[in-house]
Design a protein around this motif. Structure first.
Motif, PDB file in Angstrom:
ATOM      1  N   PRO A  57      53.234 -25.420  23.551  1.00  0.00           N
ATOM      2  CA  PRO A  57      52.922 -26.531  22.644  1.00  0.00           C
ATOM      3  C   PRO A  57      53.821 -26.585  21.403  1.00  0.00           C
ATOM      4  O   PRO A  57      54.399 -25.583  20.995  1.00  0.00           O
ATOM      5  CB  PRO A  57      51.487 -26.206  22.229  1.00  0.00           C
ATOM      6  CG  PRO A  57      51.435 -24.697  22.239  1.00  0.00           C
ATOM      7  CD  PRO A  57      52.328 -24.275  23.380  1.00  0.00           C
ATOM      8  N   GLY A  58      53.888 -27.760  20.812  1.00  0.00           N
ATOM      9  CA  GLY A  58      54.486 -27.952  19.492  1.00  0.00           C
ATOM     10  C   GLY A  58      53.384 -28.343  18.524  1.00  0.00           C
ATOM     11  O   GLY A  58      52.495 -29.129  18.879  1.00  0.00           O
ATOM     12  N   THR A  59      53.435 -27.806  17.325  1.00  0.00           N
ATOM     13  CA  THR A  59      52.368 -28.042  16.346  1.00  0.00           C
ATOM     14  C   THR A  59      52.965 -28.518  15.036  1.00  0.00           C
ATOM     15  O   THR A  59      53.851 -27.863  14.479  1.00  0.00           O
ATOM     16  CB  THR A  59      51.548 -26.759  16.099  1.00  0.00           C
ATOM     17  OG1 THR A  59      51.041 -26.269  17.346  1.00  0.00           O
ATOM     18  CG2 THR A  59      50.389 -27.043  15.165  1.00  0.00           C
ATOM     19  N   LEU A  60      52.480 -29.651  14.563  1.00  0.00           N
ATOM     20  CA  LEU A  60      52.881 -30.201  13.269  1.00  0.00           C
ATOM     21  C   LEU A  60      51.685 -30.111  12.332  1.00  0.00           C
ATOM     22  O   LEU A  60      50.623 -30.684  12.623  1.00  0.00           O
ATOM     23  CB  LEU A  60      53.351 -31.647  13.422  1.00  0.00           C
ATOM     24  CG  LEU A  60      53.916 -32.318  12.163  1.00  0.00           C
ATOM     25  CD1 LEU A  60      55.237 -31.660  11.753  1.00  0.00           C
ATOM     26  CD2 LEU A  60      54.117 -33.815  12.395  1.00  0.00           C
ATOM     27  N   ARG A  61      51.860 -29.405  11.228  1.00  0.00           N
ATOM     28  CA  ARG A  61      50.785 -29.223  10.250  1.00  0.00           C
ATOM     29  C   ARG A  61      51.139 -29.956   8.958  1.00  0.00           C
ATOM     30  O   ARG A  61      52.266 -29.844   8.469  1.00  0.00           O
ATOM     31  CB  ARG A  61      50.551 -27.736   9.951  1.00  0.00           C
ATOM     32  CG  ARG A  61      50.142 -26.921  11.165  1.00  0.00           C
ATOM     33  CD  ARG A  61      49.972 -25.462  10.799  1.00  0.00           C
ATOM     34  NE  ARG A  61      49.704 -24.637  11.954  1.00  0.00           N
ATOM     35  CZ  ARG A  61      48.493 -24.371  12.439  1.00  0.00           C
ATOM     36  NH1 ARG A  61      47.423 -24.859  11.818  1.00  0.00           N
ATOM     37  NH2 ARG A  61      48.345 -23.608  13.500  1.00  0.00           N
ATOM     38  N   MET A  62      50.159 -30.658   8.404  1.00  0.00           N
ATOM     39  CA  MET A  62      50.328 -31.379   7.141  1.00  0.00           C
ATOM     40  C   MET A  62      49.128 -31.084   6.254  1.00  0.00           C
ATOM     41  O   MET A  62      47.989 -31.084   6.735  1.00  0.00           O
ATOM     42  CB  MET A  62      50.452 -32.883   7.391  1.00  0.00           C
ATOM     43  CG  MET A  62      51.645 -33.282   8.249  1.00  0.00           C
ATOM     44  SD  MET A  62      51.461 -34.915   9.000  1.00  0.00           S
ATOM     45  CE  MET A  62      50.306 -34.535  10.337  1.00  0.00           C
TER      46      MET A  62
ATOM     47  N   THR B 295      49.032 -31.494  17.756  1.00  0.00           N
ATOM     48  CA  THR B 295      49.514 -30.618  18.822  1.00  0.00           C
ATOM     49  C   THR B 295      49.876 -31.449  20.050  1.00  0.00           C
ATOM     50  O   THR B 295      49.123 -32.355  20.424  1.00  0.00           O
ATOM     51  CB  THR B 295      48.442 -29.579  19.200  1.00  0.00           C
ATOM     52  OG1 THR B 295      47.974 -28.920  18.020  1.00  0.00           O
ATOM     53  CG2 THR B 295      48.994 -28.542  20.161  1.00  0.00           C
ATOM     54  N   TRP B 296      51.017 -31.150  20.665  1.00  0.00           N
ATOM     55  CA  TRP B 296      51.420 -31.856  21.882  1.00  0.00           C
ATOM     56  C   TRP B 296      52.138 -30.893  22.824  1.00  0.00           C
ATOM     57  O   TRP B 296      52.612 -29.831  22.420  1.00  0.00           O
ATOM     58  CB  TRP B 296      52.298 -33.061  21.548  1.00  0.00           C
ATOM     59  CG  TRP B 296      53.681 -32.714  21.067  1.00  0.00           C
ATOM     60  CD1 TRP B 296      54.828 -32.647  21.818  1.00  0.00           C
ATOM     61  CD2 TRP B 296      54.069 -32.375  19.736  1.00  0.00           C
ATOM     62  NE1 TRP B 296      55.898 -32.293  21.033  1.00  0.00           N
ATOM     63  CE2 TRP B 296      55.467 -32.121  19.744  1.00  0.00           C
ATOM     64  CE3 TRP B 296      53.376 -32.258  18.521  1.00  0.00           C
ATOM     65  CZ2 TRP B 296      56.160 -31.753  18.602  1.00  0.00           C
ATOM     66  CZ3 TRP B 296      54.070 -31.895  17.387  1.00  0.00           C
ATOM     67  CH2 TRP B 296      55.446 -31.647  17.433  1.00  0.00           C
TER      68      TRP B 296
ATOM     69  N   PRO C 184      48.336 -37.586  25.372  1.00  0.00           N
ATOM     70  CA  PRO C 184      49.681 -37.245  24.876  1.00  0.00           C
ATOM     71  C   PRO C 184      49.673 -36.183  23.787  1.00  0.00           C
ATOM     72  O   PRO C 184      50.645 -35.443  23.623  1.00  0.00           O
ATOM     73  CB  PRO C 184      50.211 -38.588  24.359  1.00  0.00           C
ATOM     74  CG  PRO C 184      48.974 -39.361  23.997  1.00  0.00           C
ATOM     75  CD  PRO C 184      47.920 -38.957  24.993  1.00  0.00           C
ATOM     76  N   TYR C 185      48.584 -36.108  23.019  1.00  0.00           N
ATOM     77  CA  TYR C 185      48.532 -35.147  21.914  1.00  0.00           C
ATOM     78  C   TYR C 185      47.084 -34.943  21.502  1.00  0.00           C
ATOM     79  O   TYR C 185      46.158 -35.656  21.958  1.00  0.00           O
ATOM     80  CB  TYR C 185      49.360 -35.630  20.711  1.00  0.00           C
ATOM     81  CG  TYR C 185      48.935 -36.982  20.181  1.00  0.00           C
ATOM     82  CD1 TYR C 185      47.872 -37.119  19.280  1.00  0.00           C
ATOM     83  CD2 TYR C 185      49.600 -38.137  20.588  1.00  0.00           C
ATOM     84  CE1 TYR C 185      47.484 -38.357  18.807  1.00  0.00           C
ATOM     85  CE2 TYR C 185      49.221 -39.381  20.120  1.00  0.00           C
ATOM     86  CZ  TYR C 185      48.161 -39.484  19.223  1.00  0.00           C
ATOM     87  OH  TYR C 185      47.774 -40.718  18.765  1.00  0.00           O
TER      88      TYR C 185
ATOM     89  N   LEU D   4      56.533 -27.407  11.046  1.00  0.00           N
ATOM     90  CA  LEU D   4      56.649 -27.533  12.499  1.00  0.00           C
ATOM     91  C   LEU D   4      56.696 -26.137  13.093  1.00  0.00           C
ATOM     92  O   LEU D   4      57.488 -25.294  12.656  1.00  0.00           O
ATOM     93  CB  LEU D   4      57.910 -28.312  12.873  1.00  0.00           C
ATOM     94  CG  LEU D   4      58.233 -28.410  14.367  1.00  0.00           C
ATOM     95  CD1 LEU D   4      57.158 -29.195  15.104  1.00  0.00           C
ATOM     96  CD2 LEU D   4      59.612 -29.028  14.586  1.00  0.00           C
ATOM     97  N   GLU D   5      55.853 -25.908  14.115  1.00  0.00           N
ATOM     98  CA  GLU D   5      55.769 -24.593  14.745  1.00  0.00           C
ATOM     99  C   GLU D   5      55.966 -24.733  16.247  1.00  0.00           C
ATOM    100  O   GLU D   5      55.414 -25.642  16.881  1.00  0.00           O
ATOM    101  CB  GLU D   5      54.409 -23.943  14.461  1.00  0.00           C
ATOM    102  CG  GLU D   5      54.123 -23.752  12.989  1.00  0.00           C
ATOM    103  CD  GLU D   5      52.688 -23.318  12.728  1.00  0.00           C
ATOM    104  OE1 GLU D   5      51.989 -23.023  13.727  1.00  0.00           O
ATOM    105  OE2 GLU D   5      52.276 -23.281  11.571  1.00  0.00           O
ATOM    106  N   THR D   6      56.745 -23.831  16.809  1.00  0.00           N
ATOM    107  CA  THR D   6      56.994 -23.821  18.247  1.00  0.00           C
ATOM    108  C   THR D   6      57.525 -22.458  18.655  1.00  0.00           C
ATOM    109  O   THR D   6      57.927 -21.653  17.810  1.00  0.00           O
ATOM    110  CB  THR D   6      58.009 -24.920  18.643  1.00  0.00           C
ATOM    111  OG1 THR D   6      58.227 -24.871  20.058  1.00  0.00           O
ATOM    112  CG2 THR D   6      59.339 -24.710  17.940  1.00  0.00           C
TER     113      THR D   6
END
Length: 313
Positions: free
Chosen positions: A173-178, A202-203, A226-227, A144-146
């Motif tokens: 933005p908030g970024t979730l990487r998988m 990204t949202w 929304p994202y 999770l990146e912010t």
């Protein structure tokens, strides 16, 4: 020799013999063997190994590419902070790692503005597995990146007044990487992680940013969506080399390439050359390159000369 002396000698020899065969006083060789067996048994009962890495860096940057090319002659000072902490649980054929990484820079321009520049927080969880002691392992990770603080800019309102308005904010933005794929552990300091199946979500948490800045999209996320979900391939690498622990070179790289051609690819490359001056006092030359399709210009270079202290264990 008299009879009394003979009896005394026999008694003394018998006493010595009893001491040598006393079960409460085993020979030294048997003690060593017993201790080795005990250590082996403990290692079999508890195969887990917990490791912790902590690194904190404070430095000041007074010379960078913008200062050297600035014709106005304004003087700027940048304060930098970098934190990295990683807790790793290792088993025989698997490894779990939880890490936090934070980079913050505060820019102060003399007789002008003061603002947050770099403000990146990253929380990551990684799992590695292998069937044998091999440099190639299967790997899965999520991060999770912010940013932590609001980034503001000057904007002229309808009456012609200058006001500071938010441009970016926490999880905006908030970024979730998988990603899931292969991990190549070349040695303790050099590692490459290939995400053969990767995704990026990204949202924008603060929806008012669209209206305040009159934007139709932020970091690729449209105003009415929304994202933004992107699937593709990814790669992360980390390399380090030290000469006599005084001259240290470090490089990190991250690449994401989406499958959909209409979506944006990105790349971040960081090179850092540090010289240990004395007792944690270090000077560093930092070069950073980034590329994003959805911005102009897509490529950016930053170069800084820093001096400061490092704390690690």
């Amino acid at each position: 020799m008299s009879k009394t002396q003979l009896l005394f000698v026999c008694f003394f020899l018998r006493l010595i013999g009893n001491a040598q065969t006393d079960p409460c006083s085993p020979p030294e060789r048997e003690i060593i063997i017993s201790e080795n067996l005990c250590v082996t048994d403990l290692s079999q009962k508890n195969p887990n190994k917990l490791e912790r890495l902590y690194f904190r860096n404070f430095n000041v940057n007074g010379i960078d590419e913008e200062n050297l090319s600035n014709s106005s002659g304004s003087i700027s000072i940048k304060l930098n902070s970098f934190l990295k902490e990683k807790i790793t649980l290792k088993r025989k054929h698997s490894e779990l790692a939880l890490s936090i990484q934070d980079e913050t820079s505060f820019l102060l321009i003399i007789d002008s503005v003061a603002e947050w520049q770099a403000d990146d927080l990253r929380l990551a969880f990684q799992c590695k597995k292998s069937k044998s002691e091999s440099i190639v392992k299967s790997s899965s990770s999520v991060s999770l990146e912010t940013r932590k603080f609001k980034k503001q800019k000057w904007q002229t309102d309808s009456s012609g007044m200058l006001n500071r308005v938010p441009e970016l904010a926490f999880l905006s933005p908030g970024t979730l990487r998988m990603q899931s794929g292969l991990d190549l552990q070349l040695n303790e300091n050099n590692e490459i992680e290939l995400g053969l199946a990767a995704a990026k979500l990204t949202w924008i948490r603060l929806k008012s940013l669209y209206t305040i800045n009159n934007l139709s999209e932020i970091e690729g996320v449209l105003r009415n969506k929304p994202y933004l979900f992107q699937g593709g391939l990814s790669m992360q690498s980390s390399f380090a080399s030290a000469k006599d622990k005084t001259l240290i070179w470090e490089q990190t790289c991250r690449i994401f390439y989406p499958i959909d051609k209409d979506q944006s690819a990105e790349m971040e490359l960081l090179n850092k050359l540090s010289l240990d001056l004395h007792d944690g006092l270090k000077t560093s030359l930092v070069s950073r390159y980034s590329y994003k399709d959805n911005r102009w210009p897509p490529s950016r270079w930053e170069t800084e000369l820093r001096i400061g202290y490092e704390f690690s264990n």
